[in-house]
Design an enzyme around this catalytic site. Structure first.
Site, PDB file in Angstrom:
ATOM      1  N   HIS A 132      -2.514   2.687  -6.346  1.00  0.00           N
ATOM      2  CA  HIS A 132      -3.319   1.485  -5.844  1.00  0.00           C
ATOM      3  C   HIS A 132      -3.597   0.619  -7.079  1.00  0.00           C
ATOM      4  O   HIS A 132      -3.678  -0.807  -6.857  1.00  0.00           O
ATOM      5  CB  HIS A 132      -4.629   1.722  -5.307  1.00  0.00           C
ATOM      6  CG  HIS A 132      -5.131   0.692  -4.287  1.00  0.00           C
ATOM      7  ND1 HIS A 132      -4.348   0.561  -3.027  1.00  0.00           N
ATOM      8  CD2 HIS A 132      -6.014  -0.115  -4.263  1.00  0.00           C
ATOM      9  CE1 HIS A 132      -4.862  -0.442  -2.238  1.00  0.00           C
ATOM     10  NE2 HIS A 132      -5.814  -1.041  -2.973  1.00  0.00           N
ATOM     11  N   TYR A 156      -9.347 -10.949  -7.259  1.00  0.00           N
ATOM     12  CA  TYR A 156      -8.567 -11.128  -8.153  1.00  0.00           C
ATOM     13  C   TYR A 156      -8.826 -12.260  -9.049  1.00  0.00           C
ATOM     14  O   TYR A 156      -8.354 -12.421 -10.326  1.00  0.00           O
ATOM     15  CB  TYR A 156      -7.013 -11.267  -7.722  1.00  0.00           C
ATOM     16  CG  TYR A 156      -6.695  -9.766  -7.129  1.00  0.00           C
ATOM     17  CD1 TYR A 156      -6.664  -8.441  -8.011  1.00  0.00           C
ATOM     18  CD2 TYR A 156      -6.618  -9.446  -5.723  1.00  0.00           C
ATOM     19  CE1 TYR A 156      -6.337  -7.374  -7.399  1.00  0.00           C
ATOM     20  CE2 TYR A 156      -6.285  -8.330  -5.273  1.00  0.00           C
ATOM     21  CZ  TYR A 156      -6.205  -7.285  -5.850  1.00  0.00           C
ATOM     22  OH  TYR A 156      -6.204  -6.012  -5.256  1.00  0.00           O
ATOM     23  N   ARG A 195      -0.952  -2.095  -7.103  1.00  0.00           N
ATOM     24  CA  ARG A 195      -1.034  -3.043  -6.252  1.00  0.00           C
ATOM     25  C   ARG A 195      -2.031  -3.936  -6.991  1.00  0.00           C
ATOM     26  O   ARG A 195      -1.772  -5.322  -6.810  1.00  0.00           O
ATOM     27  CB  ARG A 195      -1.882  -2.411  -5.047  1.00  0.00           C
ATOM     28  CG  ARG A 195      -2.092  -3.667  -3.879  1.00  0.00           C
ATOM     29  CD  ARG A 195      -2.410  -2.755  -2.452  1.00  0.00           C
ATOM     30  NE  ARG A 195      -3.025  -3.492  -1.586  1.00  0.00           N
ATOM     31  CZ  ARG A 195      -2.511  -4.315  -0.547  1.00  0.00           C
ATOM     32  NH1 ARG A 195      -1.344  -4.522  -0.715  1.00  0.00           N
ATOM     33  NH2 ARG A 195      -3.203  -4.868   0.207  1.00  0.00           N
ATOM     34  N   ARG A 215       0.763  -1.213  -0.091  1.00  0.00           N
ATOM     35  CA  ARG A 215      -0.061   0.114  -0.104  1.00  0.00           C
ATOM     36  C   ARG A 215       0.906   1.013  -0.115  1.00  0.00           C
ATOM     37  O   ARG A 215       2.011   1.048   0.445  1.00  0.00           O
ATOM     38  CB  ARG A 215      -0.933   0.008   1.386  1.00  0.00           C
ATOM     39  CG  ARG A 215      -1.770  -1.165   1.237  1.00  0.00           C
ATOM     40  CD  ARG A 215      -2.663  -1.136   2.600  1.00  0.00           C
ATOM     41  NE  ARG A 215      -3.466  -2.197   2.735  1.00  0.00           N
ATOM     42  CZ  ARG A 215      -3.201  -3.511   3.435  1.00  0.00           C
ATOM     43  NH1 ARG A 215      -2.057  -3.595   4.106  1.00  0.00           N
ATOM     44  NH2 ARG A 215      -4.040  -4.219   3.687  1.00  0.00           N
ATOM     45  N   LYS A 232      -1.873  -3.050   7.771  1.00  0.00           N
ATOM     46  CA  LYS A 232      -2.921  -2.370   8.742  1.00  0.00           C
ATOM     47  C   LYS A 232      -3.130  -3.058  10.052  1.00  0.00           C
ATOM     48  O   LYS A 232      -2.726  -4.004  10.448  1.00  0.00           O
ATOM     49  CB  LYS A 232      -4.487  -2.700   8.118  1.00  0.00           C
ATOM     50  CG  LYS A 232      -4.514  -1.660   6.765  1.00  0.00           C
ATOM     51  CD  LYS A 232      -5.808  -1.906   6.221  1.00  0.00           C
ATOM     52  CE  LYS A 232      -6.150  -0.962   4.985  1.00  0.00           C
ATOM     53  NZ  LYS A 232      -7.405  -1.259   4.432  1.00  0.00           N
ATOM     54  N   HIS A 260      -3.807  -8.906   3.321  1.00  0.00           N
ATOM     55  CA  HIS A 260      -5.216  -8.947   3.585  1.00  0.00           C
ATOM     56  C   HIS A 260      -5.339  -9.946   4.661  1.00  0.00           C
ATOM     57  O   HIS A 260      -5.050 -11.105   5.106  1.00  0.00           O
ATOM     58  CB  HIS A 260      -5.784  -9.720   2.459  1.00  0.00           C
ATOM     59  CG  HIS A 260      -5.831  -8.748   1.330  1.00  0.00           C
ATOM     60  ND1 HIS A 260      -6.077  -9.164  -0.031  1.00  0.00           N
ATOM     61  CD2 HIS A 260      -5.795  -7.274   1.281  1.00  0.00           C
ATOM     62  CE1 HIS A 260      -6.188  -8.065  -0.868  1.00  0.00           C
ATOM     63  NE2 HIS A 260      -5.978  -6.971  -0.080  1.00  0.00           N
TER      64      HIS A 260
END
Length: 293
Positions: A237, A272, A240, A146, A170, A263
């Site tokens: 992004h 994806y 990514r 990110r 995150k 994730h």
């Protein structure tokens, strides 16, 4: 309600250790909700809100917001009321009685190999800014990280000899990601031009010598996107998305891609697979003799 919101923001920052960007998003969504309540109540109180009030708020949002944005705002309200219940200030969460709008199914846009190659090799020259821009673009595509993860990295987080980067994702979760040879070369050239700074220095600097910001990364992408043949908007992004899609098309395991992207849930990564299936159908239509009968 204002004091309760401030307590919630403090809880997010100190106990949950969420990123400043996430806290800012919560603040934006919840202050918008408070402004809606203030139309009827001079100083709204959390206990005066019921599920019908929240539904009226969401109905108003439907005129101006996408379903994904409405879902995010509802999630913020739910999180606030869960916190208030945890603190013993309320006995029930009215937002739990409100259904989350079904999201529109959007496939993540990605670049093809020729486009991404043109983009990341676009910055040319040995002066500081082209070297920096090349390092930024190569690293985003090579690692799939990110933008906030890149801008938060220090020199010591990047082990160019081992080809590994330590990334803080995150929720303060740390992970290791591989760094490809092109990104390593671009970073080595950039850091050498800076005199090989110490491990505690920011990995990427802005033109004034401070830590690079998310907005600056977006400007770097904007400055070089004219080199690629696409009418679609390309953001940081997008690199990514491109990283993940190219790995999947190359045969990478979905679980491995989940780990690389950081994730928490495999369902987030599974979007994806739809891109990959579209690619398979395209190949089938072009190659199979009976596909066009």
């Amino acid at each position: 309600m204002k004091a309760e919101l401030e307590q919630f923001y403090s809880y997010l920052e100190t106990e949950r250790n969420v990123s400043p960007h996430t806290v800012a998003a919560y603040k934006s969504d919840l202050e918008q909700f408070r402004a809606f309540l203030a139309k009827d109540l001079e100083e709204p109180r959390a206990e005066e809100v019921d599920h019908l009030t929240i539904r009226r708020y969401l109905a108003q949002l439907h005129k101006v917001c996408a379903k994904s944005s409405i879902g995010r705002k509802l999630a913020a309200i739910r999180a606030l009321y869960r916190f208030l219940m945890r603190e013993g200030k309320l006995e029930k969460n009215p937002a739990e009685l409100v259904s989350t709008p079904k999201k529109e199914k959007k496939l993540p846009f990605h670049l093809n190999i020729d486009q991404v190659s043109a983009l990341v090799t676009g910055p040319q020259g040995d002066s500081p800014l082209p070297l920096r821009d090349r390092a930024v673009l190569e690293t985003l595509y090579s690692c799939g990280i990110r933008v906030s993860e890149l801008t938060g990295m220090n020199v010591g987080d990047m082990d160019l000899a081992a080809g590994l980067a330590r990334v803080l994702g995150k929720g303060g979760k740390e992970r290791l990601v591989p760094v490809g040879s092109c990104a390593r070369s671009a970073l080595a050239a950039y850091l050498a031009e800076r005199g090989n700074p110490g491990s505690s220095e920011p990995l990427i600097l802005n033109a004034r010598g401070g830590r690079l910001t998310r907005r600056s990364v977006a400007r770097i992408v904007d400055a070089h996107m004219l080199l690629i043949a696409t009418m679609r908007k390309v953001s940081p992004h997008t690199l990514r998305h491109t990283f993940a899609t190219h790995l999947l098309e190359g045969g990478a395991d979905l679980r491995a891609i989940q780990e690389l992207l950081g994730h928490a849930s495999l369902s987030t990564t599974q979007k994806y697979t739809h891109v990959s299936i579209d690619k398979l159908m395209e190949v089938y239509d072009k190659a199979h003799p009976k596909a066009r009968d």
